[in-house]
Motif scaffolding. Structure first.
Motif, PDB file in Angstrom:
ATOM      1  N   ARG A   1       0.847  -1.188   0.000  1.00 33.23           N
ATOM      2  CA  ARG A   1       0.000   0.000   0.000  1.00 33.23           C
ATOM      3  C   ARG A   1       0.882   1.237   0.000  1.00 33.23           C
TER       4      ARG A   1
ATOM      5  N   CYS B   1       6.178   2.293  -0.592  1.00 32.42           N
ATOM      6  CA  CYS B   1       5.315   1.109  -0.690  1.00 32.42           C
ATOM      7  C   CYS B   1       5.568   0.209   0.520  1.00 32.42           C
TER       8      CYS B   1
ATOM      9  N   CYS C   1       1.637  -5.165   3.048  1.00 36.37           N
ATOM     10  CA  CYS C   1       0.432  -5.325   3.862  1.00 36.37           C
ATOM     11  C   CYS C   1       0.723  -6.226   5.056  1.00 36.37           C
TER      12      CYS C   1
ATOM     13  N   SER D   1      -3.774  -6.396  -0.738  1.00 39.02           N
ATOM     14  CA  SER D   1      -4.150  -5.425  -1.764  1.00 39.02           C
ATOM     15  C   SER D   1      -3.920  -6.126  -3.092  1.00 39.02           C
TER      16      SER D   1
ATOM     17  N   SER E   1      -2.452   0.641  -4.535  1.00 44.98           N
ATOM     18  CA  SER E   1      -3.547   0.658  -3.568  1.00 44.98           C
ATOM     19  C   SER E   1      -3.179   1.566  -2.400  1.00 44.98           C
TER      20      SER E   1
ATOM     21  N   THR F   1      -4.852   1.458   0.503  1.00 46.46           N
ATOM     22  CA  THR F   1      -5.152   0.738   1.738  1.00 46.46           C
ATOM     23  C   THR F   1      -5.010  -0.762   1.501  1.00 46.46           C
ATOM     24  N   CYS F   2      -4.832  -1.455   2.587  1.00 50.24           N
ATOM     25  CA  CYS F   2      -4.857  -2.912   2.551  1.00 50.24           C
ATOM     26  C   CYS F   2      -6.193  -3.365   3.147  1.00 50.24           C
TER      27      CYS F   2
END
Length: 834
Positions: A506, A520, A523, A529, A534, A536-537
């Protein structure tokens, strides 16, 4: 009616003012008389240095071509001749305003200034021009109160769409509002989220870039820098812009510049040898052949941007190249234009230098190659052409033209303007001309790509279209053509502040930096994700767990005590083994049921105890396998009832031993109070209490299958929830109470005088039973998952084996191996063998 000061006639009548001209009168550079006059404002000269601008001359020629074509037409304005007065703005806003006022009011000096009121009609019915946005804003502001229509062919600033400020302004070129948004969509299409921006420091550049930045932010595009300049800025300011580009990390530059400002930037870029950047351009320079010709170092190769759609107006090229009629009409521009075009001097003009040839006026234009003979600006010529025709169609409607026109109709600027806004027609080339409520045409652009050829020149290749009239998702349409990028590359350049975050991670913004700059982060366990970049996870459903890459949720492994695994198989075997041993003992007792040792220990209770032990061994099997609603209710209740039945039998045997000893005392008849019937009732009574407890438990809150997600992160524990914990501990507590009571009685009777005192064996069995269940409680609570079930089964089996071995094995030993002791005398302690 309006006066020379821009005041309404009503005001003049009230105060009886007269017109007085101040200053030297302005003379048009190109002029032709006609029944109806049109005005034109173009920049034939640049301010610094003062040189002839062929582009402005081309635009004026496009206007003259349209006027001549209309005058020669029998369908449009028949019998009416259009004239023109075209002024040179010289690239000056102040001069643009001055000549606009001259077009609106004329330059004639009244013979009697004391008596000449300002009641003269407007000198022109419409004004064509100017080319740039800032002069147009100034002119439109001044002539707006006069309601004289002004039609620009190349002023694109979105601000000019504000009809409250510029009520009489119209244009045949789309507003930059659409171009700016289209540029942002183009940048987004190629995945460039980290870009730099350069703009012209005027209304065109500032307003266009403001809209671009707003749209870019909505699309997730970040600007590393946004700088502005004007071509007249000092060199040190332009050098700062070059330094900004040098130190930047973005590889894409969006240039919202006019062609004149782009030429300045290009010169500085060439001087600093700044190559390798991907340029994205506005229509102000992207299809300008003169800018392409200046790019000797191929800095702009691969540039991509928006241009006005290609257009063709038949006859306009031939008209432009035939400039001799201008000389015959006595226009002052001809001499200067001819000298600039052929680099010569007429004798009547300034003396020619030794390096310049003399002009004859008959030079051949065929072999001349310069910006005047370049027809690449044909789309803009077409815009001028459409503007003149829009006015002509409006006049045609007002004058009620059919075969002839009504010359008696009073031409009022306001009426012309209102009808012009509603006009709709098609040119001879099939182009549809109309204005929307903001005075703008439909916004359509071609996407062009600068592709160098083998000859070293740039080919403007159309690679797509952008139509703002379509649905948002369908506006941008790139054709399936190969594009050339910076440094003649075939690969789309990459310009991002941070690499894309792959699935399984994420984005986390970097402190103090734009949203396009991020790290990055992987998660966490149990989160995934599954898309790129993304923010959010997403936590997996409780029955799922994240895989190693954290990009997918996989179903958790369901764990329960199974017959197929080693531990479950061993416990099952132990249970069946215990059942078999119990049945063998029962068989032995049945065979030897008439022997003293069997009869002495109350054979009825013994068989009942063996039956209950069989049930105890078998009830452990209900704890093995996948929990179901019925198995969960059965396992605890069956265990509780069978064990109470078992302990009740042991308790009955213990009481019977005590009673039998008391019965041997003189004058004691206690056995009549605890005979076989009482023994059966006691077992039934004690068991019935446990049955009541179990029924209440099952009625109020029974055990049920439960998925335990908390014990292990990647495993689901399938177990039986107790339902009511009070019910569970009541069942265990009652078993423990009976066991303790039985243990105490057996302990008290352990030393009674008898050769075969069963109380001793009951004491040992109860001691084992209590020890097992006392150690079971902490072991059960601390064991995770299926191991807690295994502990409970082990406790059941261990206590069952303890009762079986301690109570029955010694008897079986005597029955099978020591039959000589299996006599009544020996049981009573008499005649024991030595």
């Amino acid at each position: 009616m309006w006066n020379t000061c821009g005041e309404p006639l009503l005001y003049l009548k009230q105060f009886k003012l007269v017109c007085r001209q101040i200053g030297v009168p302005e003379s048009p550079q190109l002029y032709k008389d006609g029944d109806i006059m049109l005005g034109g404002i173009f920049s034939f000269h640049s301010k610094i240095p003062v040189v002839l601008n062929f582009r402005g001359f081309q635009f004026a020629q496009a206007m003259l071509f349209a006027i001549e074509e209309i005058n020669n037409s029998t369908d449009l304005l028949p019998g009416i001749s259009l004239g023109y007065k075209i002024y040179d703005a010289c690239g000056s806003i102040a001069r643009s305003v001055r000549v606009a006022l001259s077009l609106a009011n004329g330059n004639e000096v009244a013979s009697d200034t004391s008596q000449a009121p300002c009641i003269r009609l407007s000198q022109v019915q419409a004004i064509m021009g100017e080319t740039s946005s800032s002069p147009c804003m100034a002119i439109a502001t001044v002539i707006g109160p006069f309601h004289i229509p002004m039609i620009s062919h190349f002023a694109t600033c979105a601000c000019l769409s504000d009809k409250t400020k510029y009520p009489s302004f119209l244009r045949t070129v789309p507003s930059d509002y659409y171009q700016s948004r289209a540029l942002a969509q183009l940048v987004k299409h190629f995945g460039w989220t980290w870009v730099g921006a350069i703009r012209t420091n005027d209304d065109y550049g500032n307003n266009g870039m403001a809209t671009f930045i707003e749209t870019a932010q909505q699309l997730g595009i970040c600007l590393e820098y946004s700088v502005s300049f004007f071509r007249t800025d000092p060199p040190d300011k332009i050098q700062k812009i070059i330094d900004t580009i040098k130190t930047s990390t973005s590889k894409v530059i969006v240039a919202f510049l006019s062609f004149m400002d782009m030429d300045v930037v290009l010169h500085e870029l060439s001087h600093n040898n700044l190559t390798g950047y991907q340029w994205v351009g506005s229509e102000g320079w992207i299809f300008d052949s003169q800018t392409a010709a200046m790019d000797k170092h191929h800095i702009l190769d691969g540039a991509i941007g928006l241009s006005i759609p290609k257009a063709y107006v038949s006859g306009v090229r031939e008209f432009m190249l035939d400039v001799k009629p201008l000389n015959s009409s006595g226009n002052k521009m001809f001499t200067e234009f001819w000298e600039a075009l052929f680099s010569c001097k007429f004798r009547q003009s300034q003396p020619s230098s030794g390096h310049q040839k003399g002009c004859t006026g008959h030079e051949d234009l065929t072999g001349v190659q310069n910006s005047f003979t370049d027809m690449s600006l044909m789309p803009i010529f077409n815009n001028v052409y459409k503007g003149v025709y829009a006015v002509a169609h409006t006049l045609h409607s007002i004058l009620n033209c059919n075969k002839t026109c009504n010359n008696t109709v009073q031409l009022e600027p306001y009426k012309i303007l209102q009808l012009l806004k509603k006009i709709q027609f098609k040119t001879k080339e099939g182009d549809e001309v109309y204005f929307n409520e903001d005075g703008d045409p439909a916004a359509k652009y071609e996407i062009i790509n600068w592709q160098p050829t083998e000859k070293g020149i740039v080919d403007f290749v159309t690679v797509g279209l952008h139509d703002a009239t379509l649905h948002a998702g369908k506006q941008l349409n790139l054709q399936n053509r190969s594009l050339i990028w910076a440094q003649n590359s075939q690969q789309v350049p990459l310009s991002v502040c941070s690499e894309k975050c792959p699935p399984g991670t994420r984005k986390v913004l970097q402190k103090g930096k734009p949203v396009c700059c991020y790290d990055c982060l992987r998660c966490a366990e149990g989160e995934i994700s599954n898309i790129t970049d993304s923010i959010t996870c997403v936590r997996c459903h409780p029955e799922f767990w994240s895989n190693e890459r954290r990009d997918a949720c996989v179903k958790k492994k369901a764990e329960f005590l199974s017959y197929k695994e080693i531990m479950g198989a061993l416990l099952t075997a132990a249970s069946l083994f215990g059942t078999c041993i119990t049945n063998v003992v029962a068989l032995i007792f049945f065979i030897y049921r008439k022997t003293p040792i069997v009869r002495a220990n109350n054979s009825e209770l013994s068989f009942l105890l063996l039956f209950s032990l069989t049930l105890c061994f078998l009830c452990s099997l209900t704890f093995i396998g996948r929990p179901t609603e019925w198995s969960c209710m059965l396992r605890h209740t069956a265990f509780g009832i069978t064990f109470v039945l078992c302990i009740s039998c042991v308790l009955g045997k213990t009481i019977m031993v005590l009673m039998a000893f008391r019965a041997t005392l003189p004058s004691s008849n206690v056995m009549k109070w605890f005979g076989p019937a009482q023994q059966r009732l006691s077992v039934l009574f004690f068991t019935f209490i446990q049955v009541i407890i179990c029924v209440l438990w099952l009625t109020i809150s029974p055990p049920f299958p439960f998925k335990n997600f908390k014990e292990f992160k990647d495993t689901i524990i399938l177990e039986c929830a107790l339902g009511s914990a009070v019910g569970f501990w009541a069942v265990l507590g009652y078993i423990g109470l009976l066991a303790m009571f039985c243990f105490i009685l057996a302990f008290l009777a352990r030393k009674l005088p008898d050769n075969f005192n069963e109380a001793k064996f009951i004491t040992f069995s109860m001691l084992i039973f209590c020890a097992v269940w006392i150690t079971f409680i902490p072991a059960y609570i601390s064991s995770p998952g299926k191991f807690s079930v295994a502990v409970e089964i082990f406790a059941i089996l261990a206590s069952s084996f303890g009762l079986l071995f301690c109570i029955f094995i010694p008897k079986c030993y005597i029955i099978l191996l020591k039959p000589e002791k299996n006599t009544k005398k020996n049981m009573m302690g008499k005649g024991a063998p030595k």
